[in-house]
Design an enzyme around this catalytic site. Structure first.
Site, PDB file in Angstrom:
ATOM      1  N   GLY A   1       0.807  -1.217   0.000  1.00 37.01           N
ATOM      2  CA  GLY A   1       0.000   0.000   0.000  1.00 37.01           C
ATOM      3  C   GLY A   1       0.837   1.263   0.000  1.00 37.01           C
ATOM      4  CB  SER A   2       0.140   4.572   1.494  1.00 36.60           C
ATOM      5  OG  SER A   2      -1.211   4.486   1.154  1.00 36.60           O
ATOM      6  CB  THR A   3       4.626   1.512   3.142  1.00 40.63           C
ATOM      7  OG1 THR A   3       4.222   0.320   2.481  1.00 40.63           O
ATOM      8  CG2 THR A   3       3.948   1.597   4.490  1.00 40.63           C
ATOM      9  CB  VAL A   4       5.487   1.325  -2.286  1.00 34.48           C
ATOM     10  CG1 VAL A   4       5.641  -0.014  -1.587  1.00 34.48           C
ATOM     11  CG2 VAL A   4       4.163   1.422  -2.990  1.00 34.48           C
ATOM     12  CE  LYS A   5      -0.427   6.490  -1.914  1.00 36.67           C
ATOM     13  NZ  LYS A   5      -1.429   6.861  -0.899  1.00 36.67           N
TER      14      LYS A   5
END
Lengths: 582, 88
Positions: free
Chosen positions: A300-304
């Site tokens: 999820g967003s942790t890779v943004k």
């Protein structure tokens, strides 16, 4: 005849025996000696092989020498697992099971049910060896050997203890009753820890003592002790914080991974639910899973931050470049991507801070798919980390549709284990180098050689964003650690249940760097299925990060870098005591 | 001359036989000592393992923090109570 009576010597000469008697005696003796010699010659020549083999059978024994299994120590030389000798009772059933050799008293002392030995005697009637009972305390064995039971012998074996306990159980793993590594480090380093057994040929006396060592067939090689990069104190702290959070948020499971930068050492890896390696009744498959390495989840967003870092690496884009996320909904083909609210026309900086899905997707779609895919591949997604048993390498697959290009940018359609996620963040903790992760304890000034993924300038910009995330402006204010500047990124993904995204089931995560001015640690927290009111990564995972990081920074004596942190002059601290002295 | 050779050969045989017997005897004595030492080593090994376990049990983070909190009434210092000294 009386000598005292003065009878002359000549009287004796007359009674001298006849000469022939001498010869007869001599002859008999020669015959007797000759016969003996002949027998000796016969024994030595004709029957030698037969007799030698019979003798060997009775007195020559080949014995096995069992190697000692090495211990495992953590980075501060705390013992994680160690073997101590225990004694096992073994028996030769041919002697032991013969009439009256063992008694019911033995069964009582050994605490085995009556009649059990008889049954086993029947089973092993034809063999030369059976275990009576394994792994006993030396005191008990001594008492039993005093009973002098025929055919009963003591064999030294080793029992494995795990003082590392529950907190390190997943990582250290365990062995089976034969001392073979089954899981974790015990399995990964099984060969080194086991060593190899010796064999030697000995002469035994009637009482079973070794009288003479005839030859050593193989020399015994005891197992090596191992020192690993793990910090047991931290394991224990992380385990407690994780457990508390899982209880508090009514979640099902969770993992924490802590990596050291720039050495790439794995400091901590804990999961919940756990098992106790010293108590086999807790060995249930759900407890045994080392989720941090076996269970990939969508990050999820942790890779943004990685998507935005890729964008910053390309020409013409900067942290201030704008991307329009209005009206909070964006269509790719028949699919819709949405944000939790309409952020409007925001900078790349704010895409990370607000965690905008639309922002990430639009930025990613403005560049070739190959760029994004390659960035993620360079960050080690889809690739194993360090070859621990049952380690999953997650998945990073080439897209078949544009929507997959968009979703990859914010961490869907890709899966990674918490360990992989933490490793990817090392590229932001260093000046852009992805570190190889190791279990070896390294010297304190060691810097691992990795692979460059981002430029140092890009990394600095991303770190500013990550720091902003952990403020009231971002999604993870609860990640703050007093006295220190930290940064990180939250993630809240929908769980996949029956191949569909469940609208109300989540995985909450937070990956952070501390201290952000010069990162020394990467801490990743993943909590699966919090069923309470709070489920956002910033509410569930970020506080766990804060608790662990606070202890971590103190334990490692990291100098506070907080902007509001004043270095109290030493004089104020001791002023009162000084006055008292004078 | 031949007789002398034979006698010295005979003596040498005796000496070597005596030597063989002595060495064998000493070998056995040494083996008994070795076994005694191995026993001792194993005993020490057991003791060492036991002490390691004891040390590890006493020093588990959990025990320490429980002891510190309950028995010694210690608390982790709050941020306000921490003073950082710059070593310059």
């Amino acid at each position: 005849m009386n000598l005292v009576s003065g009878v002359p010597m000549s009287e004796f000469a007359i009674s001298k025996p006849p000469v022939w008697r001498q010869f007869v005696l001599l002859g008999l003796m020669s015959v007797w000696f000759g016969a003996l010699s002949w027998k000796v010659v016969l024994l030595q020549t004709q029957d030698h092989d037969y007799l030698q083999s019979q003798g060997d059978k009775r007195y020559l024994r080949e014995i096995r020498i069992f190697p000692e299994r090495g211990a495992i120590f953590d980075r501060n030389n705390q013992v994680l697992t160690v073997s101590t000798p225990v004694q096992s009772l073994v028996a030769d059933p041919r002697l032991f099971c013969a009439e009256n050799a063992y008694t019911s008293e033995l069964e009582k002392v050994l605490d085995i049910s009556a009649g059990n030995l008889e049954k086993r005697c029947e089973k092993y009637a034809k063999s030369e060896f059976m275990y009576v009972k394994r792994q006993l305390a030396p005191v008990l064995v001594e008492r039993i050997m005093d009973m002098e039971i025929n055919g009963l012998e003591v064999r030294r074996e080793y029992k494995r203890y795990y003082p590392g306990g529950v907190a390190s159980a997943h990582l250290v793993g365990f062995t089976d009753v034969d001392n073979l590594g089954q899981e974790g480090l015990e399995r990964l380093f099984d060969q080194e820890l086991t060593g190899s057994g010796g064999r030697s040929r000995v002469l035994k006396s009637m009482t079973g003592q070794h009288v003479e060592s005839v030859e050593s067939i193989y020399q015994v090689q005891h197992g090596k002790d191992l020192v690993v990069s793990i910090d047991q104190r931290l394991q224990s702290l992380a385990s407690d914080y994780l457990k508390d959070a899982i209880t508090q948020f009514n979640a099902t499971s969770g993992s924490v991974v802590v990596l050291s930068v720039p050495s790439g050492e794995l400091l901590t890896l804990v999961n919940f639910p756990q098992f106790n390696p010293n108590d086999r009744s807790t060995f249930k498959s759900n407890n045994l899973r080392n989720r941090a390495i076996t269970d990939p989840v969508e990050p999820g967003s942790t890779v943004k931050p990685f998507t935005i870092a890729m964008a910053l690496e390309s020409e013409g884009l900067s942290v201030d470049s704008k991307v329009d996320t209005s009206p909070g909904r964006f269509h790719v083909g028949k699919y819709a991507i949405s944000d939790s609210k309409d952020y409007g026309n925001i900078s790349l900086f704010d895409v990370v801070v607000h965690s905008s899905n639309i922002g990430s997707a639009k930025v990613a779609l403005s560049m070739p798919y190959e760029n994004l895919y390659q960035t993620f591949a360079n960050l080690g997604f889809g690739e194993g980390v360090m070859g621990l048993p049952d380690e999953s390498s997650g998945s990073l697959q080439k897209r078949t549709h544009t929507i997959e290009h968009a979703t990859l940018s914010y961490g869907y359609g890709i899966s990674a284990t918490p360990l992989q996620l933490a490793r990817a963040y090392t590229a932001l903790a260093t000046d852009g180098i992805l570190l190889p992760i190791t279990l070896e304890r390294k010297p304190s000034n060691y810097a691992a050689e990795g692979k460059r993924v981002f430029s140092p300038e890009t990394v600095l910009s991303i770190r500013e964003m990550l720091e902003q995330v952990a403020t009231e402006k971002g999604t993870a204010e609860k990640a703050q650690v007093p006295g220190y500047r930290i940064g990180g990124k939250t993630g809240t993904t929908h769980k996949v249940i029956n191949k569909e995204y469940a609208s109300d089931r989540y995985i909450s995560s937070f990956v952070g760097l501390a201290p952000i001015s010069n990162p020394r640690f990467v801490v990743a927290v993943v909590i699966d299925d919090p069923r309470g009111e709070d489920y956002f990564g910033g509410d569930v995972a970020a506080p766990v990060f804060a608790n662990i990081t606070q202890d971590l920074l103190r334990l490692y004596n990291i100098k506070p870098d907080g902007v509001n942190f004043d270095l109290n002059p030493i004089s104020t601290m001791f002023s009162t005591s000084k006055e008292n002295q004078t | 001359m031949q007789g002398l050779g034979l006698i010295s050969l005979f003596l040498l045989v005796l000496v070597s036989a005596y030597g063989a017997v002595t060495i064998r005897h000493e070998n056995r004595l040494a083996l008994v000592r070795l076994q005694g030492l191995e026993e001792e080593r194993s005993h020490l090994q057991y003791e060492w393992g036991r002490l390691m376990l004891e040390k590890a049990t006493w020093s588990t983070q959990h025990n320490l923090s429980e002891d510190a909190k309950k028995r010694l009434n210690m608390v982790p210092p709050s941020y306000d109570h921490i003073v950082t000294v710059d070593r310059g």
